[in-house]
Design an enzyme around this catalytic site. Structure first.
Site, PDB file in Angstrom:
ATOM      1  N   LYS A  18      -0.474  -3.960  -3.431  1.00 53.60           N
ATOM      2  CA  LYS A  18      -1.904  -3.627  -3.027  1.00 53.60           C
ATOM      3  C   LYS A  18      -1.855  -2.196  -3.734  1.00 53.60           C
ATOM      4  O   LYS A  18      -1.347  -1.111  -3.070  1.00 53.60           O
ATOM      5  CB  LYS A  18      -1.848  -3.259  -1.594  1.00 53.60           C
ATOM      6  CG  LYS A  18      -3.477  -2.825  -1.251  1.00 53.60           C
ATOM      7  CD  LYS A  18      -3.549  -2.814   0.180  1.00 53.60           C
ATOM      8  CE  LYS A  18      -4.722  -2.025   0.485  1.00 53.60           C
ATOM      9  NZ  LYS A  18      -5.116  -0.932   0.200  1.00 53.60           N
ATOM     10  N   SER A  50       1.014  -1.305  -0.039  1.00 53.85           N
ATOM     11  CA  SER A  50       0.041   0.022   0.042  1.00 53.85           C
ATOM     12  C   SER A  50       0.885   1.314   0.056  1.00 53.85           C
ATOM     13  O   SER A  50       1.479   1.480  -0.854  1.00 53.85           O
ATOM     14  CB  SER A  50      -0.990   0.010   1.126  1.00 53.85           C
ATOM     15  OG  SER A  50      -1.788   1.057   1.399  1.00 53.85           O
ATOM     16  N   ASP A  53      10.667   5.603  -9.702  1.00 57.28           N
ATOM     17  CA  ASP A  53      10.619   6.355 -10.766  1.00 57.28           C
ATOM     18  C   ASP A  53      11.430   7.739 -11.074  1.00 57.28           C
ATOM     19  O   ASP A  53      11.781   7.909 -12.104  1.00 57.28           O
ATOM     20  CB  ASP A  53       9.045   6.436 -10.849  1.00 57.28           C
ATOM     21  CG  ASP A  53       8.343   5.151 -11.261  1.00 57.28           C
ATOM     22  OD1 ASP A  53       8.776   4.286 -11.406  1.00 57.28           O
ATOM     23  OD2 ASP A  53       7.099   5.538 -11.643  1.00 57.28           O
TER      24      ASP A  53
END
Length: 393
Positions: free
Chosen positions: A323, A298, A309
């Protein structure tokens, strides 16, 4: 290491939206103009029939309130979504304590003691219990003079926290001391620790985030500032076994590290997109490593995905839980609540990690001999040692 994972997973909902009753009841008013489960007379008739069957054949007395709560819970369970659920008023209070990161009490974790009573497993730092002199390992046998040697943990917890009381007296036995002692502890607001930190060697900062609650950002900033003041030249952030938490919380922490740009974005069932961004004013300028494992879920995956990224650090460990959906809590006027999955989230580069997870830049399993150990040293921790090796380069 994953003692709190499954507990925390339920509290690891990413959404922070709290919609007070009105939205639900507006929906309810429109209910009968739609084709819904509850507007189908066959379903209602079946429920009536089931209750008649209970009245006629069920051996024990029925509890009307529990039957009603069971129907509400069953409706949400019918979504077959592990992250959506119904909370009774009491369950909702517990859920709020978890996400708030604070509660009223004395600040201890307890476990049943084999010879009776309960053992103090942990005292939170700067908690009322610690300030009063209670120690880890103490055995509690009485609460306000009442014997609790055969009581369940939940009962002991309730006896310690009495709404009208400002303090509690615990009778405890301590290793090495023959006689019992009474310790008076003030009942106060307790902030649950979600961040711990250390300086490894002379220059490597280490911050472990157990869960992202409302108090995590302040605790992180305190740890971060202290490590900077001690000469930190590189940083390890440990998210292993972090079940997630609040989106607002993880994004607040990431704004202290990321360059300008996207942190995460969400899309709901109508394709509506919401972006959460960073101004880049606090971009980290020292080498960074982030530790993850399969129990990192999560909000922890939002963190790892954003770092990966943006290329500001190295993700080390094993693939995360996967998740990638957001939940919102809808409170109802009777004190109960419903948590529903409302959107998908995506990393800055548009990756959905739901049921996939974040793949680490450097994959390394924790050594098998450590898997069943609750704690181990920095030197034993081969994943941490790999992070230290990479930071040196």
């Amino acid at each position: 290491m994953d003692r709190n994972f499954y507990k925390g997973l339920l509290a690891g909902a990413l959404g922070t939206l709290l919609i007070i009753g009105a939205g639900w009841f507006g929906y309810h008013q429109a209910l009968y103009g739609q084709s819904t489960v509850l507007s189908d007379t066959e379903h209602v008739s079946k429920l009536v029939g089931l209750e008649k069957m209970i009245d006629e054949y069920y051996l024990n007395e029925k509890d009307e309130d529990m039957l009603a709560e069971g129907m509400y819970a069953g409706l949400i369970a019918g979504l077959n979504d592990v992250y959506s659920r119904y909370y009774t008023a009491e369950q909702y209070k517990v859920e709020n304590q978890t996400t708030e990161g604070s509660y009223v009490g004395i600040g201890i974790l307890m476990e049943k003691n084999a010879d009776g009573g309960v053992r103090v497993y942990s005292c939170y730092e700067n908690s009322p219990a610690q300030k009063a002199g209670l120690l880890e390992g103490d055995i509690i046998t009485k609460v306000n003079g009442e014997d609790i040697t055969n009581a369940e943990l939940t009962e002991v917890s309730e006896r310690i926290k009495v709404d009208t009381a400002s303090s509690v007296t615990l009778t405890v036995y301590r290793k090495g001391i023959e006689e019992s002692m009474d310790i008076v502890i003030e009942i106060d607001n307790v902030e649950m620790p979600s961040v711990s930190h250390d300086l490894i060697g002379q220059h490597v900062g280490y911050i472990k985030i157990d869960e992202f609650t409302k108090v995590t950002y302040d605790q992180f900033m305190s740890a971060y500032a202290e490590l900077k003041g001690r000469g930190m030249e590189s940083l390890v952030i440990d998210l292993r076994n972090n079940p997630g938490g609040l989106m607002d919380s993880v994004c607040a922490v990431l704004r202290e590290l990321l360059p300008e740009g996207l942190i995460v974005y969400t899309e709901n069932k109508n394709g509506e997109r919401e972006e959460i961004t960073c101004d880049g004013e606090n971009r980290i300028e020292i080498p960074l490593a982030v530790l993850v494992n399969h129990n990192s879920a999560s909000a922890a995956e939002i963190f790892a995905g954003a770092v990966q990224d943006h290329g500001i650090g190295t993700i080390i460990g094993t693939s995360t839980y996967g998740k990638g959906v957001v939940q919102s809590l809808f409170s109802l006027k009777d004190g109960s609540a419903v948590k529903l999955t409302v959107s998908n989230y995506y990393t800055p580069n548009g990756h959905s990690i739901n049921k996939v997870g974040i793949s680490p830049d450097v994959e390394i399993e924790l050594e098998e001999k450590l898997l069943n150990k609750e704690t181990f040293t920095y030197e034993e921790d081969n994943q941490l040692q790999k992070a230290l090796e990479i930071l040196k380069k």
